[in-house]
Every structure is written in C-alpha cells, then in structure tokens.
Write an enzyme that holds these catalytic residues in place. Sequence first.
Site, PDB file in Angstrom:
ATOM      1  N   HIS A 183      -6.061  -2.402  -1.303  1.00 40.56           N
ATOM      2  CA  HIS A 183      -5.523  -3.544  -0.566  1.00 40.56           C
ATOM      3  C   HIS A 183      -6.424  -4.775  -0.645  1.00 40.56           C
ATOM      4  O   HIS A 183      -7.615  -4.712  -0.375  1.00 40.56           O
ATOM      5  CB  HIS A 183      -5.317  -3.177   0.915  1.00 40.56           C
ATOM      6  CG  HIS A 183      -4.685  -4.289   1.694  1.00 40.56           C
ATOM      7  ND1 HIS A 183      -3.326  -4.400   1.847  1.00 40.56           N
ATOM      8  CD2 HIS A 183      -5.233  -5.366   2.310  1.00 40.56           C
ATOM      9  CE1 HIS A 183      -3.058  -5.496   2.538  1.00 40.56           C
ATOM     10  NE2 HIS A 183      -4.203  -6.095   2.839  1.00 40.56           N
ATOM     11  N   HIS A 217      -0.060  -8.291   0.796  1.00 41.05           N
ATOM     12  CA  HIS A 217      -0.881  -7.487  -0.134  1.00 41.05           C
ATOM     13  C   HIS A 217      -0.794  -8.229  -1.464  1.00 41.05           C
ATOM     14  O   HIS A 217       0.314  -8.449  -1.973  1.00 41.05           O
ATOM     15  CB  HIS A 217      -0.308  -6.066  -0.224  1.00 41.05           C
ATOM     16  CG  HIS A 217      -1.011  -5.124  -1.166  1.00 41.05           C
ATOM     17  ND1 HIS A 217      -1.430  -3.849  -0.779  1.00 41.05           N
ATOM     18  CD2 HIS A 217      -1.335  -5.228  -2.473  1.00 41.05           C
ATOM     19  CE1 HIS A 217      -1.983  -3.232  -1.809  1.00 41.05           C
ATOM     20  NE2 HIS A 217      -1.934  -4.044  -2.857  1.00 41.05           N
ATOM     21  N   HIS A 242      -0.178  -9.726  -4.818  1.00 43.07           N
ATOM     22  CA  HIS A 242       0.751  -9.274  -5.856  1.00 43.07           C
ATOM     23  C   HIS A 242       1.077 -10.412  -6.796  1.00 43.07           C
ATOM     24  O   HIS A 242       1.061 -11.591  -6.406  1.00 43.07           O
ATOM     25  CB  HIS A 242       2.038  -8.704  -5.246  1.00 43.07           C
ATOM     26  CG  HIS A 242       2.737  -9.632  -4.303  1.00 43.07           C
ATOM     27  ND1 HIS A 242       2.311  -9.838  -3.008  1.00 43.07           N
ATOM     28  CD2 HIS A 242       3.815 -10.440  -4.466  1.00 43.07           C
ATOM     29  CE1 HIS A 242       3.115 -10.710  -2.411  1.00 43.07           C
ATOM     30  NE2 HIS A 242       4.037 -11.096  -3.287  1.00 43.07           N
ATOM     31  N   ASN A 272       2.128 -15.924  -5.037  1.00 44.86           N
ATOM     32  CA  ASN A 272       2.349 -16.785  -3.881  1.00 44.86           C
ATOM     33  C   ASN A 272       1.285 -16.447  -2.839  1.00 44.86           C
ATOM     34  O   ASN A 272       1.030 -15.273  -2.564  1.00 44.86           O
ATOM     35  CB  ASN A 272       3.746 -16.552  -3.314  1.00 44.86           C
ATOM     36  CG  ASN A 272       4.835 -16.901  -4.320  1.00 44.86           C
ATOM     37  OD1 ASN A 272       4.689 -17.837  -5.097  1.00 44.86           O
ATOM     38  ND2 ASN A 272       5.924 -16.136  -4.320  1.00 44.86           N
ATOM     39  N   GLY A 287       4.577 -19.439  -0.012  1.00 44.09           N
ATOM     40  CA  GLY A 287       5.771 -18.604   0.033  1.00 44.09           C
ATOM     41  C   GLY A 287       5.494 -17.112   0.021  1.00 44.09           C
ATOM     42  O   GLY A 287       6.376 -16.318  -0.304  1.00 44.09           O
ATOM     43  N   HIS A 306       3.967 -11.750  -9.441  1.00 39.83           N
ATOM     44  CA  HIS A 306       5.321 -11.650  -9.974  1.00 39.83           C
ATOM     45  C   HIS A 306       5.236 -11.845 -11.486  1.00 39.83           C
ATOM     46  O   HIS A 306       4.593 -12.788 -11.953  1.00 39.83           O
ATOM     47  CB  HIS A 306       6.217 -12.754  -9.414  1.00 39.83           C
ATOM     48  CG  HIS A 306       6.403 -12.711  -7.926  1.00 39.83           C
ATOM     49  ND1 HIS A 306       7.536 -12.208  -7.339  1.00 39.83           N
ATOM     50  CD2 HIS A 306       5.598 -13.111  -6.912  1.00 39.83           C
ATOM     51  CE1 HIS A 306       7.430 -12.312  -6.020  1.00 39.83           C
ATOM     52  NE2 HIS A 306       6.260 -12.861  -5.732  1.00 39.83           N
ATOM     53  N   CYS A 364       0.854  -1.201   0.000  1.00 39.59           N
ATOM     54  CA  CYS A 364       0.000   0.000   0.000  1.00 39.59           C
ATOM     55  C   CYS A 364       0.882   1.239   0.000  1.00 39.59           C
ATOM     56  O   CYS A 364       0.607   2.213  -0.719  1.00 39.59           O
ATOM     57  CB  CYS A 364      -0.927   0.008   1.216  1.00 39.59           C
ATOM     58  SG  CYS A 364      -2.386  -1.045   1.061  1.00 39.59           S
TER      59      CYS A 364
HETATM   60  P1  5GP Z   1       6.332 -12.839  -2.076  1.00 32.76           P
HETATM   61  O1  5GP Z   1       7.522 -13.483  -1.404  1.00 32.76           O
HETATM   62  O2  5GP Z   1       5.366 -12.314  -1.054  1.00 32.76           O
HETATM   63  O3  5GP Z   1       5.686 -13.652  -3.132  1.00 32.76           O
HETATM   64  O4  5GP Z   1       6.924 -11.617  -2.878  1.00 32.76           O
HETATM   65  C1  5GP Z   1       7.324 -10.432  -2.276  1.00 32.76           C
HETATM   66  C2  5GP Z   1       8.290  -9.784  -3.226  1.00 32.76           C
HETATM   67  O5  5GP Z   1       8.419  -8.430  -2.873  1.00 32.76           O
HETATM   68  C3  5GP Z   1       9.705 -10.397  -3.163  1.00 32.76           C
HETATM   69  O6  5GP Z   1      10.069 -10.843  -4.461  1.00 32.76           O
HETATM   70  C4  5GP Z   1      10.585  -9.256  -2.670  1.00 32.76           C
HETATM   71  O7  5GP Z   1      11.836  -9.226  -3.299  1.00 32.76           O
HETATM   72  C5  5GP Z   1       9.746  -8.038  -3.024  1.00 32.76           C
HETATM   73  N1  5GP Z   1       9.951  -6.913  -2.116  1.00 32.76           N
HETATM   74  C6  5GP Z   1       9.947  -6.973  -0.743  1.00 32.76           C
HETATM   75  N2  5GP Z   1      10.121  -5.751  -0.234  1.00 32.76           N
HETATM   76  C7  5GP Z   1      10.258  -4.908  -1.298  1.00 32.76           C
HETATM   77  C8  5GP Z   1      10.473  -3.499  -1.404  1.00 32.76           C
HETATM   78  O8  5GP Z   1      10.587  -2.770  -0.403  1.00 32.76           O
HETATM   79  N3  5GP Z   1      10.565  -2.971  -2.656  1.00 32.76           N
HETATM   80  C9  5GP Z   1      10.452  -3.756  -3.784  1.00 32.76           C
HETATM   81  N4  5GP Z   1      10.556  -3.136  -4.963  1.00 32.76           N
HETATM   82  N5  5GP Z   1      10.238  -5.083  -3.711  1.00 32.76           N
HETATM   83  C10 5GP Z   1      10.143  -5.645  -2.493  1.00 32.76           C
HETATM   84 ZN    ZN Z   2      -1.765  -3.233   1.193  1.00 27.18          ZN
END
Ligand code: 5GP
Ligand code: ZN
Length: 112
Positions: A45, A96, A98, A85, A91, A100, A6
């Site tokens: 969110h 929030h 998202h 994920n 994982g 990839h 957010c």
């Molecule tokens: P998840 O592990 O929840 O699927 O993905 C979270 C992603 O957010 C990870 O790939 C991590 O590298 C990325 N990430 C975490 N914190 C930040 C941040 O502060 N800025 C950016 N640009 N990416 C972030």
């Molecule tokens: Zn959020």
Amino acid sequence: MDCLFCSIANGTVPSTKIYENESVYAFADIDPQAPFHCIIIPKAHIDSAAAINKENSAVIAKIFEAAAEIAREQKLENGFRIVTNCGRDGGQTVGHLHFHMLAGRLLAWPPG
Ligand code: 5GP
Ligand code: ZN
C-alpha cells in the site's frame, strides 16, 4: 486497514488479472474508459503519487517495467496512455496508488 486495492491485490476482492509479479498487480478496470483499460498497482500500500518517497519508490520502476510488458502481451502497437490521478483535484477516488493504462482508441489531449 480497509483498502479496496489492497483487497484486490491479495485476492479478497475478485478482479480480472492482466499481469502479476512479486511486487505489482494489474487488473481490468470495472468501468473501462477505452477498449483496453487496466489498473496497475503496487501490491504494498502507498496512498497516492504524493506519498512516493526514497523508501518506497523502487516499485515505480517495477510498475513501468510491467506496463511495457503488458503492452507487448496485449499487442498495444498503436500506443497507450498511463496516468495516475492524485488527490481531490486530480480526480483520485481510490486511496491506493494506481496507474491507469488506456489503449485501443485515439485519446484526447489535454484531458478535461
Ligand atoms: P481513480 O478515479 O482513483 O483514478 O481510479 C479508480 C479506478 O478504479 C476507476 O477507474 C474505477 O472504475 C476503478 N474501480 C473502482 N472500484 C473498482 C473495483 O471494485 N474493481 C475494479 N476492477 N475497478 C474498480
Ligand atoms: Zn491499499
């Protein structure tokens, strides 16, 4: 609510913008796992894929429209992968929703 994505969506936390429209924001992942790795989020969110419902699901179409537009803009002609994920076993580390978007190398399947 204290939510990292957010804060990225509203500009409080800086990020490298890749794409934006009224409901979707995409930015470069801080720890890229491929030559191209962006994170696509709804600005509003949603906790995770498990929290998608009839009331909030319209933004999912917007996210995939944005992904196709990003692929054109970034010239990802060889293809790409979109993954979300969800929860501990999925994982998920940021609470929030998202997606990839990975490209620029041959990606292994199945994932580990
Ligand atoms: P998840 O592990 O929840 O699927 O993905 C979270 C992603 O957010 C990870 O790939 C991590 O590298 C990325 N990430 C975490 N914190 C930040 C941040 O502060 N800025 C950016 N640009 N990416 C972030
Ligand atoms: Zn959020």
